[in-house]
Design a protein around this motif. Structure first.
Motif, PDB file in Angstrom:
ATOM      1  N   HIS A  92       0.826  -1.211   0.000  1.00 55.69           N
ATOM      2  CA  HIS A  92       0.000   0.000   0.000  1.00 55.69           C
ATOM      3  C   HIS A  92       0.862   1.264   0.000  1.00 55.69           C
ATOM      4  N   MET A  93       1.964   1.206   0.726  1.00 52.97           N
ATOM      5  CA  MET A  93       2.775   2.412   0.896  1.00 52.97           C
ATOM      6  C   MET A  93       3.408   2.875  -0.408  1.00 52.97           C
ATOM      7  N   VAL A  94       3.907   1.937  -1.206  1.00 55.38           N
ATOM      8  CA  VAL A  94       4.598   2.339  -2.436  1.00 55.38           C
ATOM      9  C   VAL A  94       3.653   3.027  -3.415  1.00 55.38           C
ATOM     10  N   PRO A  95       2.489   2.442  -3.755  1.00 54.97           N
ATOM     11  CA  PRO A  95       1.561   3.209  -4.597  1.00 54.97           C
ATOM     12  C   PRO A  95       1.064   4.469  -3.919  1.00 54.97           C
ATOM     13  N   GLY A  96       1.042   4.452  -2.576  1.00 56.33           N
ATOM     14  CA  GLY A  96       0.670   5.666  -1.860  1.00 56.33           C
ATOM     15  C   GLY A  96       1.650   6.794  -2.106  1.00 56.33           C
ATOM     16  N   VAL A  97       2.932   6.464  -2.166  1.00 56.29           N
ATOM     17  CA  VAL A  97       3.939   7.478  -2.494  1.00 56.29           C
ATOM     18  C   VAL A  97       3.692   8.027  -3.891  1.00 56.29           C
ATOM     19  N   GLY A  98       3.365   7.142  -4.850  1.00 62.91           N
ATOM     20  CA  GLY A  98       3.051   7.602  -6.195  1.00 62.91           C
ATOM     21  C   GLY A  98       1.866   8.538  -6.203  1.00 62.91           C
ATOM     22  N   THR A  99       0.822   8.216  -5.420  1.00 62.89           N
ATOM     23  CA  THR A  99      -0.360   9.073  -5.327  1.00 62.89           C
ATOM     24  C   THR A  99       0.009  10.428  -4.746  1.00 62.89           C
ATOM     25  N   TRP A 100       0.785  10.418  -3.685  1.00 60.58           N
ATOM     26  CA  TRP A 100       1.172  11.658  -3.002  1.00 60.58           C
ATOM     27  C   TRP A 100       1.972  12.568  -3.933  1.00 60.58           C
ATOM     28  N   VAL A 101       2.937  11.985  -4.638  1.00 55.75           N
ATOM     29  CA  VAL A 101       3.737  12.783  -5.570  1.00 55.75           C
ATOM     30  C   VAL A 101       2.856  13.312  -6.698  1.00 55.75           C
ATOM     31  N   GLY A 102       1.970  12.464  -7.209  1.00 49.84           N
ATOM     32  CA  GLY A 102       1.078  12.901  -8.268  1.00 49.84           C
ATOM     33  C   GLY A 102       0.221  14.077  -7.849  1.00 49.84           C
ATOM     34  N   ARG A 103      -0.275  14.032  -6.645  1.00 49.94           N
ATOM     35  CA  ARG A 103      -1.108  15.138  -6.162  1.00 49.94           C
ATOM     36  C   ARG A 103      -0.292  16.404  -5.948  1.00 49.94           C
ATOM     37  N   LEU A 104       0.948  16.238  -5.526  1.00 42.55           N
ATOM     38  CA  LEU A 104       1.819  17.412  -5.420  1.00 42.55           C
ATOM     39  C   LEU A 104       2.018  18.077  -6.777  1.00 42.55           C
ATOM     40  N   LEU A 105       2.023  17.257  -7.823  1.00 37.09           N
ATOM     41  CA  LEU A 105       2.254  17.773  -9.178  1.00 37.09           C
ATOM     42  C   LEU A 105       0.957  18.147  -9.899  1.00 37.09           C
ATOM     43  N   GLY A 106      -0.172  18.064  -9.188  1.00 33.53           N
ATOM     44  CA  GLY A 106      -1.416  18.559  -9.770  1.00 33.53           C
ATOM     45  C   GLY A 106      -2.460  17.530 -10.117  1.00 33.53           C
ATOM     46  N   ALA A 107      -2.273  16.262  -9.743  1.00 30.14           N
ATOM     47  CA  ALA A 107      -3.309  15.252 -10.008  1.00 30.14           C
ATOM     48  C   ALA A 107      -4.585  15.640  -9.280  1.00 30.14           C
ATOM     49  N   ASP A 108      -5.683  15.744 -10.022  1.00 29.53           N
ATOM     50  CA  ASP A 108      -6.922  16.223  -9.401  1.00 29.53           C
ATOM     51  C   ASP A 108      -8.089  15.253  -9.560  1.00 29.53           C
ATOM     52  N   SER A 109      -7.803  13.990  -9.847  1.00 33.71           N
ATOM     53  CA  SER A 109      -8.864  12.995  -9.974  1.00 33.71           C
ATOM     54  C   SER A 109      -8.309  11.624  -9.630  1.00 33.71           C
ATOM     55  N   GLY A 110      -9.229  10.670  -9.412  1.00 34.67           N
ATOM     56  CA  GLY A 110      -8.792   9.303  -9.158  1.00 34.67           C
ATOM     57  C   GLY A 110      -8.051   8.711 -10.333  1.00 34.67           C
ATOM     58  N   TYR A 111      -8.476   9.072 -11.535  1.00 39.16           N
ATOM     59  CA  TYR A 111      -7.776   8.609 -12.739  1.00 39.16           C
ATOM     60  C   TYR A 111      -6.329   9.110 -12.738  1.00 39.16           C
ATOM     61  N   ASP A 112      -6.141  10.375 -12.389  1.00 36.71           N
ATOM     62  CA  ASP A 112      -4.783  10.937 -12.318  1.00 36.71           C
ATOM     63  C   ASP A 112      -3.954  10.236 -11.245  1.00 36.71           C
ATOM     64  N   ASP A 113      -4.589   9.921 -10.104  1.00 40.04           N
ATOM     65  CA  ASP A 113      -3.886   9.176  -9.058  1.00 40.04           C
ATOM     66  C   ASP A 113      -3.343   7.865  -9.610  1.00 40.04           C
ATOM     67  N   LEU A 114      -4.183   7.173 -10.358  1.00 42.28           N
ATOM     68  CA  LEU A 114      -3.805   5.871 -10.896  1.00 42.28           C
ATOM     69  C   LEU A 114      -2.639   5.991 -11.869  1.00 42.28           C
ATOM     70  N   ILE A 115      -2.693   6.984 -12.743  1.00 37.31           N
ATOM     71  CA  ILE A 115      -1.593   7.172 -13.694  1.00 37.31           C
ATOM     72  C   ILE A 115      -0.296   7.484 -12.949  1.00 37.31           C
ATOM     73  N   ALA A 116      -0.381   8.282 -11.887  1.00 36.69           N
ATOM     74  CA  ALA A 116       0.812   8.593 -11.094  1.00 36.69           C
ATOM     75  C   ALA A 116       1.391   7.328 -10.473  1.00 36.69           C
ATOM     76  N   MET A 117       0.528   6.451  -9.968  1.00 43.13           N
ATOM     77  CA  MET A 117       1.007   5.181  -9.404  1.00 43.13           C
ATOM     78  C   MET A 117       1.680   4.337 -10.481  1.00 43.13           C
ATOM     79  N   ARG A 118       1.086   4.310 -11.660  1.00 46.05           N
ATOM     80  CA  ARG A 118       1.648   3.484 -12.729  1.00 46.05           C
ATOM     81  C   ARG A 118       2.982   4.039 -13.226  1.00 46.05           C
ATOM     82  N   ILE A 119       3.129   5.334 -13.211  1.00 42.96           N
ATOM     83  CA  ILE A 119       4.423   5.914 -13.587  1.00 42.96           C
ATOM     84  C   ILE A 119       5.490   5.501 -12.579  1.00 42.96           C
TER      85      ILE A 119
END
Length: 511
Positions: free
Chosen positions: A72-99
């Motif tokens: 959980h923590m590793v994709p959580g880091v991806g989500t957190w970084v994505g939101r710092l960079l402007g992710a504003d939806s669940g879809y964006d969260d997912l793409i950030a995790m996949r990156i």
């Protein structure tokens, strides 16, 4: 691609250019596969757990899962970084995790190159191992189609093996602990490599020191997580999810039973690369056995190969005992890649100098091209239409609607929602666990669902959850199924909304 044996003193004096070059090639292969893979139940479970962790909820508190907290923590880091960079939806969260998963996979390719290079004393072996990894379909699938804990596990397994090759026992313990805190079964394969390597250290005292350093590295790392859970007042949740449920409730399938029940599933996961993987695992065991027969304990390459062979053998034996799906083989892919690297090195070293380089180059090019073609042909672009359905359904029912997932967390991910209950999975023994631990058992859970009456309920396989069927039959309308999600809406919804929801869920989507 010169095949030379750098001395331990000079090996890391400068940057080996093959590492970054292979990482760049890996990036191209992964990008060919794309980030648009459909979000399945298991992937959504880890994505949802990652979102909850990014919002400050410790793993296992918001959602029960039998993997380790780092899942959980590793994709959580991806989500957190994505939101710092402007992710504003669940879809964006997912793409950030996949990156982030792709970045970890790129690093894994680099580490596998270094591990195989240093184990066999040959850049040929390293390049062959790394390019073989790019041909493994399951690895590429999760590299950009996750998040899945197996991606993190594979990188940590490669790091543990690299540490064993260099007899850095403390670091091997740290990497093993981190891998186990991601997915528990990986412990046994890593331990097999460590024990094989430590037993070959000259003198009983040397073996004892090696194993002690390994144990200390692992224990200290694990204790750091225990302290974290004490500080967040969630030690019981950690203990139950990480150990107790697995030890007392979880039902596991062995490899032979799995092949008998689901013979086609592993081929779907790995495609033609399954034969390459099996060849690599077999080669690693054989190469280790050959070196063991003529072992020179003062030869670091011989000892490293025997250690990798031992880890491979233990991993195979463990899989015969526990194997629940093709993804359970991913942790052994660094060993399979190393076996192929060693095999190519053995062939190339027996051919005259230029011929050996030609053989190794031809192999590396062939498997890289094959991996790239496979990445493109298995590319999946169903994520966007899937996200559109989820987002439109949630828009129709409105922001005040409640959504409950039973085995189908995709709406939670796309809508950035929180499930009313922390149970998602009911298979493999969890059915019994919920029945034993929920007040009133499964009937009590059904009564609670009836009392709460969430606006939307989603399921992956409705026939699996008989306990909630009476509630659905009495209070809900079946909207249909889209991409592994079966939708139910509270029957009190007005007719106009119901018609709109049926149209959204029932429309034809790309296959």
């Amino acid at each position: 691609m010169p095949d030379r044996k750098p001395s331990p003193a000079s090996r890391f004096r400068g940057l080996d250019p093959w590492g970054p070059l292979l990482a760049a090639v890996a990036s191209v292969v992964f990008l060919l596969h794309g980030f648009g893979g459909v979000l399945t139940r298991d992937l959504a479970l880890y994505a949802y757990g990652g979102q909850q962790f990014a919002e400050g909820v410790p793993p296992f508190v918001a959602v029960l899962n039998r993997a380790g907290p780092l899942a959980h923590m590793v994709p959580g880091v991806g989500t957190w970084v994505g939101r710092l960079l402007g992710a504003d939806s669940g879809y964006d969260d997912l793409i950030a995790m996949r990156i982030l998963m792709m970045v970890l996979s790129v690093i894994a390719v680099w580490v596998v190159y270094l591990m195989a290079r240093d184990a066999f004393g040959s850049r040929v072996a390293g390049v062959a191992a790394a390019t073989s990894l790019l041909a493994f379909q399951g690895f590429v699938t999760y590299a950009t189609g996750g998040p899945r804990e197996k991606t993190t596990v594979m990188l940590l397994m490669a790091l543990a093996l690299w540490a064993v090759v260099h007899r850095r026992w403390g670091w091997a313990g740290v990497a093993t602990a981190l891998a186990t805190l991601t997915w528990q079964p990986v412990f046994f394969g890593a331990l097999g490599a460590v024990v094989a390597g430590a037993l070959l250290v000259r003198g009983g005292r040397g073996t004892l020191v090696a194993l002690t350093r390994y144990a200390v590295g692992g224990i200290v790392t694990t204790l750091a997580f225990v302290v974290y859970y004490v500080l967040v007042d969630a030690l019981k949740e950690f203990w139950d999810a990480f150990y107790l449920i697995n030890a007392t409730y979880t039902r596991q399938t062995g490899l032979l039973r799995y092949l008998a029940d689901e013979p086609a599933e592993i081929f779907e996961g790995f495609g033609w690369s399954l034969w390459l993987i099996l060849c690599g695992l077999g080669a690693m065991v054989v190469l280790g056995a050959v070196r063991l027969r003529r072992l020179d304990r003062d030869d670091p390459y011989a000892v490293a190969v025997v250690a990798l062979g031992g880890g491979t053998l233990v991993s195979l034996l463990w899989s015969f005992n526990v194997f629940n799906g093709w993804a359970d083989a991913v942790f052994a892919l660094p060993l399979a890649a190393a076996g192929l690297g060693g095999l190519v090195h053995a062939v190339a070293s027996r051919v005259p100098a230029r011929g050996g380089v030609a053989v190794a180059t031809a192999y590396a090019v062939l498997v890289t091209v094959a991996g790239g073609v496979n990445a493109w042909t298995t590319r999946d672009d169903r994520l966007e239409p899937m996200a559109e359905v989820n987002e439109q359904v949630l828009e129709v029912v409105g922001p005040d609607a409640t959504v409950m997932s039973i085995g189908s967390p995709q709406p939670l991910v796309f809508g950035r929602l929180e499930n009313p209950i922390y149970h998602q999975m009911f298979i493999g023994g969890l059915y019994e666990y919920v029945d034993d631990t929920w007040p009133g058992g499964l009937d009590g859970l059904a009564a609670d669902i009836e009392e709460d009456r969430p606006t939307i309920i989603t399921m992956d396989h409705p026939t699996w959850y008989h306990f909630v069927r009476p509630v659905l039959d009495e209070h809900y309308e079946d909207l249909g199924t889209t991409y592994l999600e079966t939708w139910y809406v509270d029957s009190s919804i007005d007719e106009e909304q119901l018609a709109e929801l049926r149209e959204i869920v029932g429309r034809e989507l790309p296959d």
